[in-house]
Design an enzyme around this catalytic site. Structure first.
Site, PDB file in Angstrom:
ATOM      1  N   CYS A  10       0.698  -0.889   0.268  1.00 23.47           N
ATOM      2  CA  CYS A  10      -0.086   0.014   0.049  1.00 23.47           C
ATOM      3  C   CYS A  10       0.686   1.228  -0.013  1.00 23.47           C
ATOM      4  O   CYS A  10       2.197   1.731   0.660  1.00 23.47           O
ATOM      5  CB  CYS A  10      -0.903   0.058   1.215  1.00 23.47           C
ATOM      6  SG  CYS A  10      -1.538  -0.962   0.818  1.00 23.47           S
ATOM      7  N   GLY A  39       1.775   0.258  -4.990  1.00 19.63           N
ATOM      8  CA  GLY A  39      -0.305  -0.520  -5.050  1.00 19.63           C
ATOM      9  C   GLY A  39      -1.094  -0.457  -6.117  1.00 19.63           C
ATOM     10  O   GLY A  39      -0.883   0.872  -6.270  1.00 19.63           O
ATOM     11  N   ASN A 113      -1.491   1.133   5.996  1.00 16.30           N
ATOM     12  CA  ASN A 113      -0.185   0.395   4.761  1.00 16.30           C
ATOM     13  C   ASN A 113       0.554  -0.272   6.508  1.00 16.30           C
ATOM     14  O   ASN A 113       0.916  -0.007   6.858  1.00 16.30           O
ATOM     15  CB  ASN A 113       0.914   1.576   4.639  1.00 16.30           C
ATOM     16  CG  ASN A 113       2.086   0.608   3.979  1.00 16.30           C
ATOM     17  OD1 ASN A 113       3.326   1.471   3.707  1.00 16.30           O
ATOM     18  ND2 ASN A 113       1.584  -0.420   3.582  1.00 16.30           N
ATOM     19  N   GLY A 114       0.302  -2.346   5.438  1.00 14.64           N
ATOM     20  CA  GLY A 114       0.704  -2.591   7.035  1.00 14.64           C
ATOM     21  C   GLY A 114       0.426  -3.940   6.703  1.00 14.64           C
ATOM     22  O   GLY A 114       0.106  -4.093   6.557  1.00 14.64           O
ATOM     23  N   TYR A 253      14.751  -2.113  -2.252  1.00 14.85           N
ATOM     24  CA  TYR A 253      12.783  -2.615  -3.264  1.00 14.85           C
ATOM     25  C   TYR A 253      12.275  -1.963  -3.764  1.00 14.85           C
ATOM     26  O   TYR A 253      11.548  -1.192  -4.535  1.00 14.85           O
ATOM     27  CB  TYR A 253      12.985  -4.059  -3.468  1.00 14.85           C
ATOM     28  CG  TYR A 253      11.751  -4.083  -4.037  1.00 14.85           C
ATOM     29  CD1 TYR A 253      11.959  -4.459  -5.953  1.00 14.85           C
ATOM     30  CD2 TYR A 253      10.693  -5.261  -4.390  1.00 14.85           C
ATOM     31  CE1 TYR A 253      11.768  -4.974  -6.816  1.00 14.85           C
ATOM     32  CE2 TYR A 253       9.334  -4.919  -4.949  1.00 14.85           C
ATOM     33  CZ  TYR A 253      10.321  -5.149  -6.445  1.00 14.85           C
ATOM     34  OH  TYR A 253       9.133  -5.568  -7.478  1.00 14.85           O
TER      35      TYR A 253
END
Ligand code: SF4
Length: 462
Positions: A10, A39, A113-114, A253
């Site tokens: 996300c 995302g 997010n998570g 990344y």
């Protein structure tokens, strides 16, 4: 081919514009555009005008989700946005974010997010007390816990929530006349603060702030709650602050190279990792190439440190979206190279060093080595800017089960043989730490298995 990677799930964005006359939806839209790499399953925006929240969310890319004038109809000076790659809960618009719930004094919208690791137990507890869930996400668990605590005031509601939830989270919330940002006690998932004149912005990555002309002020600290309203920004603590363990894979990344994350330039960290790899694992060769996109800065770093020329050895098709249909086995055997194609002129007859950010299952790397050899590379030496991935992530990153991680079960020599490389070397864990400025404030659990908190035991061994 490039799906053999960890996946972030996300990106989040929050905007507070001081003037109620200005509409924040466009700022969020362009911010989400800059976060699209985080995302591609769905995109959504909630805007808040005098406490009334309006939400639009759709499956697809940001550009697809806000077609037909949807953006123009959104009015409000405070808002939050979200792009999603699903890990918790099913795909589809029901599970898209932001999530909005009504409570006794109004509405609240939240984007996350998570990943929580105790959401099932909390969901059961809430269901027992009469909550009916609309989605299968852990985000809905959080928004309900906050909504139930709002009678104690917003800060206390959030503080009470963070005492019972476990896992990784960066949150943006809007309620009443406020925008709120929250980062988990370890700071596992990123969140930064931007400013432009009297307006404030929250974002997963600083590249989204650049995209809308705001300045990066700082990161939200692990365990910090920031509240933005007409008085500016106020910072509050959480009661269970532990110590910083930000996800190092963001720098390896996930994040865009033009982002600054936890005071570290993503580009510089990747470039440095390439330099360190050249020193740790030198090899005689004619050209250094990188796997687009995240391998490129490291390939440049490796080339500069080794004196071996850098070249563009692989061309990436940038127009492959989430609906791309993978070629079938027959087509793959016939050599179709839709996503990445080698540049024959660069690699033919040469000893090639190829740099990638990670090896997860190994299928992509094997294929890359094959196509480089088919294009005439005399030797292919594979170098990786992260240590062997040997453990599953529980903190919001989509990882295969441990049994599918090639680095969990095989030695480096066995992996080299499987991939068909002439040599293979990974950066050391110390080298990786050096590449991020020697800081030990990072989670590296997917490499060393040292999770910053207790995780479900069964899954770690599967
Ligand atoms: S386990 Fe790996 S991917 Fe997950 S948060 Fe830690 S460093 Fe990031």
């Amino acid at each position: 081919m490039i799906n053999d990677k960890f996946h972030d799930e996300c990106g989040i964005m929050g905007v507070y514009l001081k003037s109620k006359e200005i509409n924040c939806a466009s700022y969020i839209y362009y911010g989400l555009y800059a976060l699209q790499h985080r995302g591609q399953e769905s995109a959504g925006i909630s805007v808040n005008k005098d406490g009334k929240i309006q939400t639009h969310k759709e499956v697809g890319l940001v550009s697809e989700a806000f077609k037909n004038g949807a953006l123009k109809q959104m009015k409000g000076n405070i808002g939050i946005g979200h792009v999603r790659y699903s890990t918790s809960g099913d795909e589809g618009v029901t599970n898209a974010q932001p999530l909005t719930v009504n409570h006794s004094t109004g509405q609240i919208a939240l984007a996350h997010n998570g990943n929580l690791i105790n959401d099932n137990a909390l969901r059961e507890m809430l269901e027992d007390s009469g909550v009916v869930f609309q989605t299968t996400t852990d985000t809905e668990v959080m928004v309900n816990i906050i909504a139930r605590g709002l009678r104690h005031g917003m800060i206390e509601a959030i503080q009470r929530m963070v005492e019972i939830i476990k896992g990784a989270y960066a949150l943006v919330i809007t309620v009443g006349d406020q925008l709120v940002g929250v980062r988990d006690p370890y700071g596992l998932r990123p969140l930064c603060i931007g400013k432009k004149d009297d307006d404030y912005f929250l974002s997963s990555e600083s590249c989204a702030l650049d995209g809308i002309g705001a300045e990066l002020v700082r990161d939200v600290e692990p365990g910090e709650i920031v509240v933005i309203d007409e008085n500016g920004l106020t910072s509050y603590g959480q009661n269970n602050w532990v110590k910083k363990k930000a996800c190092i894979f963001e720098l390896i990344y996930f994040a865009r190279p033009d982002s600054i994350m936890d005071e570290t330039s993503v580009y510089a960290a990747r470039h440095k990792a390439g330099e360190i790899l050249a020193k740790e694992s030198p090899v005689e060769a004619d050209i250094v190439i990188g796997v687009p996109d995240s391998g490129i800065p490291a390939a440049i770093g490796y080339a500069e440190a080794s004196g071996i020329p850098y070249g563009v050895g692989l061309i990436k098709n940038k127009y492959i979206g989430r609906t791309f249909i993978q070629p079938n086995q027959k087509l793959r055997e016939e050599g179709v190279r839709i996503k990445l194609n080698p540049l024959k002129e660069c690699v033919e007859g040469k000893r090639v060093i190829i740099i990638d950010d990670s090896i997860v299952r190994g299928t992509t790397c094997k294929r890359l080595i094959e196509i480089l050899k088919q294009a005439g590379a005399k030797e292919v030496h594979f170098r990786v800017t992260s240590p062997p991935v040997a453990h599953t992530c529980h903190f919001g990153i989509d990882t295969p089960r441990r049994k599918h991680l090639i680095g969990a079960k095989k030695t480096v020599e066995e992996i080299r043989e499987i991939l068909g490389a002439d040599s293979l070397a990974y950066i050391s864990l110390d080298g990786l730490t050096e590449s991020v400025g020697g800081k030990t404030t990072f989670c590296r659990a997917c490499f060393d298995g040292e999770y910053p908190m207790e995780v479900p035991i069964l899954e770690t061994n599967e």
